[in-house]
Design a protein around this motif. Sequence first.
Motif, PDB file in Angstrom:
ATOM      1  N   LEU A 128      10.814  -6.025  19.614  1.00  0.00           N
ATOM      2  CA  LEU A 128      12.172  -7.184  18.817  1.00  0.00           C
ATOM      3  C   LEU A 128      11.815  -6.226  17.562  1.00  0.00           C
ATOM      4  O   LEU A 128      11.156  -5.545  17.150  1.00  0.00           O
ATOM      5  N   TRP A 129      13.585  -6.136  17.530  1.00  0.00           N
ATOM      6  CA  TRP A 129      13.763  -5.731  16.200  1.00  0.00           C
ATOM      7  C   TRP A 129      14.722  -6.490  15.255  1.00  0.00           C
ATOM      8  O   TRP A 129      15.474  -6.687  15.970  1.00  0.00           O
ATOM      9  N   GLU A 227      17.974   2.900  20.654  1.00  0.00           N
ATOM     10  CA  GLU A 227      16.745   1.927  21.465  1.00  0.00           C
ATOM     11  C   GLU A 227      17.951   1.644  22.561  1.00  0.00           C
ATOM     12  O   GLU A 227      19.322   0.883  22.636  1.00  0.00           O
ATOM     13  N   ASP A 228      17.956   2.229  24.001  1.00  0.00           N
ATOM     14  CA  ASP A 228      18.092   1.606  25.260  1.00  0.00           C
ATOM     15  C   ASP A 228      20.408   1.917  25.377  1.00  0.00           C
ATOM     16  O   ASP A 228      20.072   1.139  25.563  1.00  0.00           O
ATOM     17  N   GLY A 229      20.051   2.918  23.907  1.00  0.00           N
ATOM     18  CA  GLY A 229      21.330   2.847  23.854  1.00  0.00           C
ATOM     19  C   GLY A 229      21.822   2.759  22.816  1.00  0.00           C
ATOM     20  O   GLY A 229      23.287   2.650  23.456  1.00  0.00           O
ATOM     21  N   HIS A 230      21.258   1.253  22.259  1.00  0.00           N
ATOM     22  CA  HIS A 230      21.915   0.638  21.725  1.00  0.00           C
ATOM     23  C   HIS A 230      21.532   1.812  19.814  1.00  0.00           C
ATOM     24  O   HIS A 230      20.708   1.467  19.537  1.00  0.00           O
ATOM     25  N   GLN A 298      25.134   3.620  22.755  1.00  0.00           N
ATOM     26  CA  GLN A 298      26.483   3.964  23.646  1.00  0.00           C
ATOM     27  C   GLN A 298      27.028   2.806  22.640  1.00  0.00           C
ATOM     28  O   GLN A 298      27.949   2.631  22.897  1.00  0.00           O
ATOM     29  N   ARG A 299      26.625   1.935  21.858  1.00  0.00           N
ATOM     30  CA  ARG A 299      26.431   0.628  21.042  1.00  0.00           C
ATOM     31  C   ARG A 299      26.314   0.625  19.815  1.00  0.00           C
ATOM     32  O   ARG A 299      25.010   0.950  19.795  1.00  0.00           O
ATOM     33  N   VAL A 300      26.635   0.336  18.909  1.00  0.00           N
ATOM     34  CA  VAL A 300      26.532   0.035  17.800  1.00  0.00           C
ATOM     35  C   VAL A 300      25.491  -1.578  17.494  1.00  0.00           C
ATOM     36  O   VAL A 300      27.007  -1.941  17.569  1.00  0.00           O
ATOM     37  N   VAL A 301      24.412  -1.950  17.063  1.00  0.00           N
ATOM     38  CA  VAL A 301      24.081  -3.472  16.776  1.00  0.00           C
ATOM     39  C   VAL A 301      24.222  -3.512  15.379  1.00  0.00           C
ATOM     40  O   VAL A 301      23.192  -2.324  14.736  1.00  0.00           O
ATOM     41  N   HIS A 302      24.696  -4.072  14.967  1.00  0.00           N
ATOM     42  CA  HIS A 302      24.295  -4.402  13.111  1.00  0.00           C
ATOM     43  C   HIS A 302      24.184  -5.531  13.321  1.00  0.00           C
ATOM     44  O   HIS A 302      24.639  -6.713  13.351  1.00  0.00           O
ATOM     45  N   GLY A 303      23.501  -5.739  11.412  1.00  0.00           N
ATOM     46  CA  GLY A 303      23.828  -7.407  11.057  1.00  0.00           C
ATOM     47  C   GLY A 303      25.005  -7.170   9.564  1.00  0.00           C
ATOM     48  O   GLY A 303      26.017  -6.800  10.191  1.00  0.00           O
ATOM     49  N   HIS A 304      24.544  -7.747   8.999  1.00  0.00           N
ATOM     50  CA  HIS A 304      25.344  -7.612   7.373  1.00  0.00           C
ATOM     51  C   HIS A 304      26.189  -8.469   7.329  1.00  0.00           C
ATOM     52  O   HIS A 304      26.613  -9.282   6.105  1.00  0.00           O
ATOM     53  N   SER A 305      27.669  -8.277   8.169  1.00  0.00           N
ATOM     54  CA  SER A 305      28.517  -9.517   7.470  1.00  0.00           C
ATOM     55  C   SER A 305      28.382 -10.644   8.394  1.00  0.00           C
ATOM     56  O   SER A 305      28.261 -10.354   9.581  1.00  0.00           O
ATOM     57  N   PRO A 306      28.233 -11.301   7.617  1.00  0.00           N
ATOM     58  CA  PRO A 306      28.431 -12.394   9.344  1.00  0.00           C
ATOM     59  C   PRO A 306      29.022 -12.954   9.514  1.00  0.00           C
ATOM     60  O   PRO A 306      30.416 -12.142   9.415  1.00  0.00           O
ATOM     61  N   ILE A 307      29.157 -13.035  10.546  1.00  0.00           N
ATOM     62  CA  ILE A 307      30.503 -13.559  11.862  1.00  0.00           C
ATOM     63  C   ILE A 307      31.582 -14.067  11.067  1.00  0.00           C
ATOM     64  O   ILE A 307      33.179 -13.698  11.880  1.00  0.00           O
ATOM     65  N   PRO A 308      31.281 -15.640  10.762  1.00  0.00           N
ATOM     66  CA  PRO A 308      32.421 -16.098  10.383  1.00  0.00           C
ATOM     67  C   PRO A 308      33.567 -15.114   9.792  1.00  0.00           C
ATOM     68  O   PRO A 308      34.478 -15.872   9.446  1.00  0.00           O
ATOM     69  N   TYR A 309      32.730 -14.291   8.350  1.00  0.00           N
ATOM     70  CA  TYR A 309      33.800 -12.976   7.623  1.00  0.00           C
ATOM     71  C   TYR A 309      34.277 -12.649   8.614  1.00  0.00           C
ATOM     72  O   TYR A 309      35.709 -12.324   9.139  1.00  0.00           O
TER      73      TYR A 309
END
Length: 360
Positions: A128-129, A227-230, A298-309
């Motif tokens: 868990l990250w 982690e695992d290509g992420h 292979q993919r960037v996974v991020h937080g920070h910018s809310p999806i509604p924005y």
Amino acid sequence: MTQGAGQEPVVRTATLRDFRVPPYAQTPVPPQAQGAPPSSVPHPGNAVVGDGQPEGYTPTERDLPVIRRGDTVQVQTVAEPRPASDDGRGPLFVVGDVHGYLDELLAALGEQGLIDADGNWAAGNARLWFLGDFTDRGPDGIGVIDLVMRLSAEAAAAGGYCKALMGNHELLLIGAKRFADTPVNSGAGTATFQAAWLLNGGQKTDMERLQDVHLQWMSRLDAVVEEDGHLLMHSDTTAYLDYGATIEDVNDTITAILTRNDADECWDLFRKLTKRFAFRDEGGSQAVRELLTTYGGQRVVHGHSPIPYLLGEVGTEEGEDGAGPVINGPHVYADGLAIAMDGGVTMAGKLLVVQLPLHD
């Protein structure tokens, strides 16, 4: 706003009374696409809370490109766990921005089977990250940190792990505690960590309960992992490239900055990791590829910018039913190379806990 050569920056105060909670306030965020048309209204991600500012703080803003949805998709996630990886490691989960919403976090972790009814680790060798931003805006940021620290120990004892990344709000809370109202060189006026923390939803109860063990834990968090290509990181920015050509270099450099305890150097780090939207508009996929080429994955996974924005769907209290944004899952964009995980829990959105990889 615009700023001509040789002119002093123009400072404006924006009020956004439509939002359920105080909107984001931050340091300048430059447009990511050359020639992108400026918005006539400051983006809510840069708004200043209220009509006034704490004494000694000059908030700064810069107009951002208009929101463009482009080729994007929200992925509906399911709670059914997939098998562990072929090498015997447990399934991989990521958590978006929590911002003090402890009850929502407990519910989301429980839905995925990661904790039991008593809030204890129940996922065996799962991984868990957390993607950062544990405090501010919500009611119990220290409670969130305490939970993550406890789950880290419980997960390790069960053969899995629970780990966390450095978010810009961790940097902000560390700075507010260490430097308080010491002036820092913001590049566009007078600033202090204390004032910036308050403008960004700092909670008095969190500061009162903040202990050395919390500060030490936050100060040692990594900023980037693979982690695992992420490629996992908090902020949707390429500013990480300023701190090293490898993941290890970036994490060592940021840890060293916090260890040196220089207010101006810490402010510059906070300012850079508060930037956002690097992957959103024209050239966004190329920005992601630059990070992946440098650090792997292979993919960037991020937080920070809310999806509604990112989607341009921001909830208000003025509608007939007072409905907030509807977030069903992560937001996949930038030619499928980026996954946004901040569901906007601070604006009645959803606190996302998701298993990777996504199958969209």
